[in-house]
Each structure stands twice: as structure tokens, then as C-alpha cells.
Design an enzyme around this catalytic site. Structure first.
Site, PDB file in Angstrom:
ATOM      1  N   ASP A  39      35.777  34.395  35.071  1.00 46.72           N
ATOM      2  CA  ASP A  39      36.509  34.169  36.316  1.00 46.72           C
ATOM      3  C   ASP A  39      35.934  32.919  36.991  1.00 46.72           C
ATOM      4  O   ASP A  39      34.717  32.761  37.055  1.00 46.72           O
ATOM      5  CB  ASP A  39      36.335  35.398  37.222  1.00 46.72           C
ATOM      6  N   ILE A  40      36.813  32.054  37.520  1.00 42.29           N
ATOM      7  CA  ILE A  40      36.311  30.821  38.159  1.00 42.29           C
ATOM      8  C   ILE A  40      35.729  31.107  39.543  1.00 42.29           C
ATOM      9  O   ILE A  40      35.036  30.286  40.105  1.00 42.29           O
ATOM     10  CB  ILE A  40      37.390  29.715  38.266  1.00 42.29           C
TER      11      ILE A  40
ATOM     12  N   GLN B 142      45.796  41.226  43.891  1.00 42.04           N
ATOM     13  CA  GLN B 142      46.132  40.452  42.688  1.00 42.04           C
ATOM     14  C   GLN B 142      46.551  39.046  43.104  1.00 42.04           C
ATOM     15  O   GLN B 142      47.462  38.888  43.922  1.00 42.04           O
ATOM     16  CB  GLN B 142      47.276  41.132  41.924  1.00 42.04           C
TER      17      GLN B 142
ATOM     18  N   HIS C 132      45.693  41.466  34.221  1.00 41.21           N
ATOM     19  CA  HIS C 132      44.319  41.213  33.789  1.00 41.21           C
ATOM     20  C   HIS C 132      43.396  42.301  34.297  1.00 41.21           C
ATOM     21  O   HIS C 132      43.643  42.916  35.324  1.00 41.21           O
ATOM     22  CB  HIS C 132      43.827  39.835  34.246  1.00 41.21           C
ATOM     23  N   PHE C 133      42.352  42.519  33.539  1.00 40.93           N
ATOM     24  CA  PHE C 133      41.294  43.448  33.902  1.00 40.93           C
ATOM     25  C   PHE C 133      40.033  42.643  34.185  1.00 40.93           C
ATOM     26  O   PHE C 133      39.675  41.750  33.430  1.00 40.93           O
ATOM     27  CB  PHE C 133      41.014  44.448  32.768  1.00 40.93           C
ATOM     28  N   HIS C 134      39.377  42.974  35.297  1.00 35.64           N
ATOM     29  CA  HIS C 134      38.093  42.361  35.615  1.00 35.64           C
ATOM     30  C   HIS C 134      37.001  43.244  35.021  1.00 35.64           C
ATOM     31  O   HIS C 134      36.997  44.461  35.237  1.00 35.64           O
ATOM     32  CB  HIS C 134      37.868  42.326  37.131  1.00 35.64           C
TER      33      HIS C 134
END
Ligand code: ZN
Length: 154
Positions: free
Chosen positions: A30-31, A99, A105-107
Site C-alpha cells: 500500500d502506498i 474504500q 482488495h484485501f488489506h
């Protein structure tokens, strides 16, 4: 989806720090990480939210779904193996849920020992006014789930 940032990452048009990639699924950092090592696990199908995943799942869609969950599980396991003390798995559907990219997507968020627990994850952060409200919420979810099961022919 030409305007989807994750589709652009998957197409290699935007650089990312990839942790895993197959023909069906990718995982990249993740950025804006909540913790160092915060990874996003993304299907290579543009499903905006969980509600957009085809049901019943079959064929290639089923294979993508299975690998998506396997990858989430394996990354949580990898975080522990790599020395983090814990890991959160988080998945958001819709802006109201936080979101920010409309591609499922899954974190997977590795957590160091002694780190702060995000407020939204605190047990007891929300409370029911009374048992009646609690029971009404449970009933609402049971009814909606019954609708989903009927819709999906389960
Ligand atoms: Zn997309």
C-alpha cells in the site's frame, strides 16, 4: 476499467512494490501504509466490491476467488513468519466503509508487538442501546442474508 488505479498497477502502467503475482492475483505494498509491510491483495478481475463478485462462482471466477483468499491467508502467515507479532485482514466495501479504490482488495496489515490498535478495531467502539436494538440488528442481517442465499440459489 481504464480509469482504475489498481487495473493500471496490474497492467504495469503504474509501478508498485509487488510481493506476489500470478495470472489471477497480485499483492503489492500500500502506498499509504497503516504499518510498514501493509499489503493489498487484489484479483486480476475488476470486481468493484464483494457485492460484484459473480455468484454462484464457477470456472475461472471460482479459481480467482480461491486464489485471492489463499493469498490473503498466506500473506498473513508470511507476516508472522517474517517476525511481525500479528496481522490484521481488512476489506472495505463502499466509500462509507473507507474504500478509496473501487477495485476489490484485501488489506493484510502486519502488526509489531506493542503497536497501537486502530480505533475502528477497538472492541466496544460501538455499543447497542439495549438488547432489543441488538436483536433487531441481528434480525435485519439474518433477513438480508436469507435474501442473498435465496438469490444465489443456496
Ligand atoms: Zn480495476
Amino acid at each position: 476499467m481504464s480509469d482504475c488505479i489498481f487495473c493500471k498497477i496490474l497492467a504495469g502502467e503504474i509501478p508498485s512494490a509487488k510481493v506476489y503475482e500470478s495470472g489471477r492475483v497480485a499483492a503489492f505494498l500500500d502506498i499509504g501504509p497503516m504499518e510498514k509491510g501493509h499489503v493489498l491483495v487484489v484479483p486480476k478481475r475488476h470486481w468493484p466490491t464483494l457485492a460484484d463478485v459473480p455468484a454462484p462462482l464457477a470456472g475461472e471466477d471460482r479459481a480467482v476467488w480461491d486464489e485471492l483468499f489463499d493469498t490473503v491467508r498466506r500473506l498473513a502467515k508470511a507476516a508472522l513468519r517474517a517476525g511481525w507479532a500479528g496481522a490484521n485482514v481488512l476489506q472495505c466495501n463502499g466509500e462509507a466503509a473507507g474504500q478509496t479504490v473501487g477495485h476489490l482488495h484485501f488489506h493484510v496489515i502486519p502488526r509489531p508487538a506493542g503497536g497501537a490498535v486502530p480505533p475502528a478495531f477497538e472492541s466496544g467502539a460501538a455499543r447497542y442501546a439495549d438488547d432489543a436494538e441488538r436483536d433487531a440488528v441481528a434480525a435485519k442481517l439474518r433477513t438480508a442474508l436469507a435474501d442473498v442465499l435465496r438469490d444465489e440459489g443456496v
